[in-house]
Design a protein around this motif. Structure first.
Motif, PDB file in Angstrom:
ATOM      1  N   GLY A   3      10.125  20.026  10.699  1.00 45.48           N
ATOM      2  CA  GLY A   3      10.612  19.865  12.053  1.00 45.48           C
ATOM      3  C   GLY A   3       9.736  19.019  12.942  1.00 45.48           C
ATOM      4  N   SER A   4       8.666  18.449  12.381  1.00 46.10           N
ATOM      5  CA  SER A   4       7.752  17.656  13.205  1.00 46.10           C
ATOM      6  C   SER A   4       8.267  16.240  13.444  1.00 46.10           C
ATOM      7  N   GLY A   5       9.312  15.813  12.679  1.00 48.34           N
ATOM      8  CA  GLY A   5       9.880  14.483  12.869  1.00 48.34           C
ATOM      9  C   GLY A   5       9.528  13.488  11.786  1.00 48.34           C
ATOM     10  N   LYS A   6       9.008  13.985  10.654  1.00 50.00           N
ATOM     11  CA  LYS A   6       8.601  13.064   9.581  1.00 50.00           C
ATOM     12  C   LYS A   6       9.793  12.264   9.054  1.00 50.00           C
ATOM     13  N   ILE A   9      11.026   9.349  11.052  1.00 47.55           N
ATOM     14  CA  ILE A   9      10.280   8.094  10.869  1.00 47.55           C
ATOM     15  C   ILE A   9      11.009   7.206   9.866  1.00 47.55           C
ATOM     16  N   ALA A  10      11.417   7.803   8.728  1.00 42.90           N
ATOM     17  CA  ALA A  10      12.139   7.034   7.712  1.00 42.90           C
ATOM     18  C   ALA A  10      13.490   6.562   8.238  1.00 42.90           C
ATOM     19  N   ASP A  11      14.185   7.438   8.979  1.00 44.22           N
ATOM     20  CA  ASP A  11      15.496   7.073   9.526  1.00 44.22           C
ATOM     21  C   ASP A  11      15.398   5.891  10.478  1.00 44.22           C
ATOM     22  N   LEU A  12      14.353   5.878  11.277  1.00 40.23           N
ATOM     23  CA  LEU A  12      14.145   4.759  12.190  1.00 40.23           C
ATOM     24  C   LEU A  12      13.776   3.483  11.443  1.00 40.23           C
ATOM     25  N   LEU A  13      13.007   3.629  10.383  1.00 39.02           N
ATOM     26  CA  LEU A  13      12.543   2.466   9.623  1.00 39.02           C
ATOM     27  C   LEU A  13      13.698   1.769   8.904  1.00 39.02           C
ATOM     28  N   VAL A  14      14.681   2.527   8.454  1.00 38.97           N
ATOM     29  CA  VAL A  14      15.835   1.911   7.765  1.00 38.97           C
ATOM     30  C   VAL A  14      16.970   1.596   8.732  1.00 38.97           C
ATOM     31  N   GLY A  15      16.809   1.940   9.989  1.00 41.37           N
ATOM     32  CA  GLY A  15      17.812   1.599  10.991  1.00 41.37           C
ATOM     33  C   GLY A  15      18.953   2.579  11.111  1.00 41.37           C
ATOM     34  N   LEU A  16      18.796   3.802  10.590  1.00 39.47           N
ATOM     35  CA  LEU A  16      19.842   4.802  10.737  1.00 39.47           C
ATOM     36  C   LEU A  16      19.869   5.352  12.163  1.00 39.47           C
ATOM     37  N   HIS A  17      18.724   5.382  12.811  1.00 34.08           N
ATOM     38  CA  HIS A  17      18.638   5.741  14.222  1.00 34.08           C
ATOM     39  C   HIS A  17      17.979   4.595  14.979  1.00 34.08           C
ATOM     40  N   LYS A  66       0.825  -1.204   0.000  1.00 30.15           N
ATOM     41  CA  LYS A  66       0.000   0.000   0.000  1.00 30.15           C
ATOM     42  C   LYS A  66       0.862   1.257   0.000  1.00 30.15           C
ATOM     43  N   VAL A  67       0.193   2.391  -0.213  1.00 31.91           N
ATOM     44  CA  VAL A  67       0.857   3.689  -0.133  1.00 31.91           C
ATOM     45  C   VAL A  67       0.479   4.339   1.189  1.00 31.91           C
ATOM     46  N   THR A  68       1.469   4.574   2.029  1.00 28.09           N
ATOM     47  CA  THR A  68       1.257   5.249   3.311  1.00 28.09           C
ATOM     48  C   THR A  68       1.930   6.614   3.234  1.00 28.09           C
ATOM     49  N   THR A  69       1.177   7.646   3.563  1.00 32.39           N
ATOM     50  CA  THR A  69       1.700   9.012   3.515  1.00 32.39           C
ATOM     51  C   THR A  69       1.736   9.599   4.921  1.00 32.39           C
ATOM     52  N   ILE A  70       2.865  10.212   5.253  1.00 31.27           N
ATOM     53  CA  ILE A  70       3.007  10.897   6.536  1.00 31.27           C
ATOM     54  C   ILE A  70       3.172  12.376   6.254  1.00 31.27           C
ATOM     55  N   ILE A  71       2.267  13.188   6.788  1.00 28.72           N
ATOM     56  CA  ILE A  71       2.291  14.624   6.562  1.00 28.72           C
ATOM     57  C   ILE A  71       2.571  15.344   7.878  1.00 28.72           C
ATOM     58  N   GLY A  72       2.932  16.589   7.750  1.00 27.31           N
ATOM     59  CA  GLY A  72       3.197  17.386   8.941  1.00 27.31           C
ATOM     60  C   GLY A  72       4.117  18.534   8.625  1.00 27.31           C
ATOM     61  N   PRO A  73       4.162  19.545   9.506  1.00 25.08           N
ATOM     62  CA  PRO A  73       5.015  20.709   9.266  1.00 25.08           C
ATOM     63  C   PRO A  73       6.502  20.350   9.368  1.00 25.08           C
ATOM     64  N   GLU A 117      -0.825  11.999  10.283  1.00 22.74           N
ATOM     65  CA  GLU A 117      -0.440  13.397  10.462  1.00 22.74           C
ATOM     66  C   GLU A 117       0.437  13.512  11.710  1.00 22.74           C
ATOM     67  N   MET A 118       1.581  14.141  11.549  1.00 17.02           N
ATOM     68  CA  MET A 118       2.539  14.241  12.642  1.00 17.02           C
ATOM     69  C   MET A 118       2.686  15.682  13.069  1.00 17.02           C
ATOM     70  N   GLU A 119       2.613  15.931  14.368  1.00 15.87           N
ATOM     71  CA  GLU A 119       2.756  17.293  14.888  1.00 15.87           C
ATOM     72  C   GLU A 119       3.110  17.226  16.362  1.00 15.87           C
ATOM     73  N   ASN A 120       4.119  18.036  16.750  1.00 11.15           N
ATOM     74  CA  ASN A 120       4.541  18.127  18.152  1.00 11.15           C
ATOM     75  C   ASN A 120       4.888  16.768  18.756  1.00 11.15           C
TER      76      ASN A 120
END
Length: 489
Positions: free
Chosen positions: A305-308, A311-319, A296-303, A475-478
């Protein structure tokens, strides 16, 4: 004497060839070890380091380190020669042998201040070369925008301080060299004249003994001068050697732990279970829960600096999460084979960096095992084959520096082809179309959306077109995440 000089020539040539090979090998080994360390270092290490440290170490500091290594070897060789001359002087006159030692001590004391000056100059040279290398790299990366706004002149002025300090270090280096050269000759002349006077009038040395001893002392003084020059050069360049060695050791300590474990494929879903993460200076997210459904297509939105992107960095194991788990089909990412997991990921960043090379090399990233048929297939999937096939040289067409011979949309399509070349299970787009016009972004969005089904797609964005293309929206915020309802733009 002729036989000895010929033997010296043969040995010197053999020694210089050996030294030259070892110097070249050292420079190569330093670069290879540093580059290997950089490639293996964890992601968080890069974010805390100035670019200039790596650029200067690979480009100039490695050469200066090899030069310091060469000077150290030459210093040892000249020291051996001095010992030989000193033994020769013993057979002529022990008084003059003692005088030779006194000569060495006096010359060394006379130039010691300038040696320290050379050492300080070398440290300054290394420091400001690194700072300039980093600053120039960053400016050249953004030169187009700077020139467009006529701001390049102001940025250039920022370099003035570092350039001035580098210039002062170079002047100190030159001054120390000039002072030592100028000081050596009058000291030597005064010593020889005094030695001749006392040797002839008080020690009763015959004329031939004086001549032989003076020749030996002159040779000793010359070798001391060469040692002095070598040590001065070594002091100047040794800071680059130790700086490079320290950076290599630092990168190796910061090596990413690529644990081996069970294979992860992403057949069902990737899930963030009560995941929290923080940088040293701030919290990013706390106890978030996200499900990324396979195919599926999952979209993460947000301003911003919200940490979007985190999410990708954690998913690939960079953090790594501070708490909670990132699960792939129910298996914790820390228990799986991280290297194998990343082989299943295609990543498309906002800054689609292309190299000044061919289309094929930019897609394969130099992987010689990838043939043209796979390149063409990836380009077709990315919607790039239509324009690539019309290029004069096709796959062998040069794309220019940073891909500037292509349009923004073309560059991004090549980045997508690069991400698809290894047939990934998961495709991550991190603001991948934010710099494109709406029509081009929509075309790329449609192309990527058509890849869903066999591939899982995660789009991190603020653009509504990706909201419309999504099967699920968060949606990601704060630092918190909520599941958003899909709506038309």
């Amino acid at each position: 004497m002729i036989v000895m000089m010929f033997a010296k020539f043969v040995l010197s040539m053999a020694g210089m060839v050996f030294v030259g090979q070892e110097v070249a090998n050292l420079s190569t080994r330093l670069r290879l070890r540093l580059i290997d360390g950089i490639m293996k270092a964890r992601w968080g290490f890069f974010t805390s380091q100035p670019t200039g440290r790596f650029t200067a170490a690979v480009s100039t500091d490695s050469d200066r380190a090899a030069t310091a290594f060469k000077q150290a070897g030459l210093i040892f060789a000249k020291f051996v020669e001095i010992l030989v001359y000193f033994v020769g002087a013993l057979f002529i006159s022990w008084q003059f042998s003692v005088a030779a030692v006194v000569l060495c001590v006096l010359l060394w004391i006379a130039v010691s201040r300038y040696m320290r000056m050379a050492k300080r100059a070398g440290r300054g040279k290394t420091k400001y070369n690194q700072r300039l290398a980093g600053a120039v790299t960053e400016v050249l990366t953004n030169i187009k925008a700077l020139k467009a706004m006529n701001r390049h002149g102001h940025i250039a002025a920022v370099f003035d301080t570092d350039i001035d300090k580098l210039s002062r270090a170079l002047r100190r280096e030159n001054d120390s060299n000039a002072a030592v050269v100028a000081l050596q000759d009058p000291l030597l002349a005064g010593f020889l004249v005094t030695g001749i006077y006392f040797g002839y009038n008080y020690f009763g040395m015959p004329f031939e003994a004086l001549v032989a001893t003076i020749w030996l002392l002159r040779r000793i003084a010359a070798k001391i001068g060469e040692i002095r020059a070598g040590m001065q050069g070594m002091f100047i360049d040794s800071s680059a050697f130790w700086s490079t060695v320290a950076l290599i050791e630092e990168t190796e300590i910061e090596a990413e732990q690529m644990q081996k474990g069970s294979s992860m494929i992403l057949q069902n879903e990737a899930r963030f279970a009560d995941v929290s993460f923080a940088y040293p200076s701030r919290d990013v997210m706390k106890d978030i829960n996200i499900a990324i459904e396979a195919g599926k297509v999952t979209t993460i939105i947000g301003p911003s600096g919200s940490g979007k992107t985190t999410i990708a960095d954690l998913l690939v194991g960079l953090h790594q999460p501070r708490s909670g788990q990132v699960l792939i089909d129910g298996m914790s990412l820390k228990d799986g084979d991280l290297r194998q997991w990343r082989n299943r990921i295609g990543y498309i960043p906002q800054d689609n960096i292309l190299f000044n090379d061919t289309v094929a090399q930019n897609v394969t990233l130099g992987d010689a095992t990838i043939d043209n048929s796979r390149i063409e297939a990836a380009l077709k999937l990315a919607g790039a084959w239509q324009f690539v096939s019309r290029l004069p040289a096709g796959l062998d067409e040069m794309v220019g520096v940073r891909g500037n011979l292509l349009s923004g949309g073309q560059r991004q399509r090549l980045s997508i082809a690069r991400a698809l070349i290894n047939d990934p299970n998961l495709l991550i787009l991190d603001e991948a179309t934010s710099a494109l016009d709406h029509d081009t972004a929509l075309e790329i969005c449609d192309s990527v959306r058509s890849l869903a089904g066999q591939r899982t797609i995660l789009a991190i964005t603020h653009q509504s077109l990706w909201i419309d293309a999504a099967d699920r929206i968060y949606e990601m915020e704060n630092g918190s995440v909520t599941l958003a309802e899909k709506h038309s733009s």
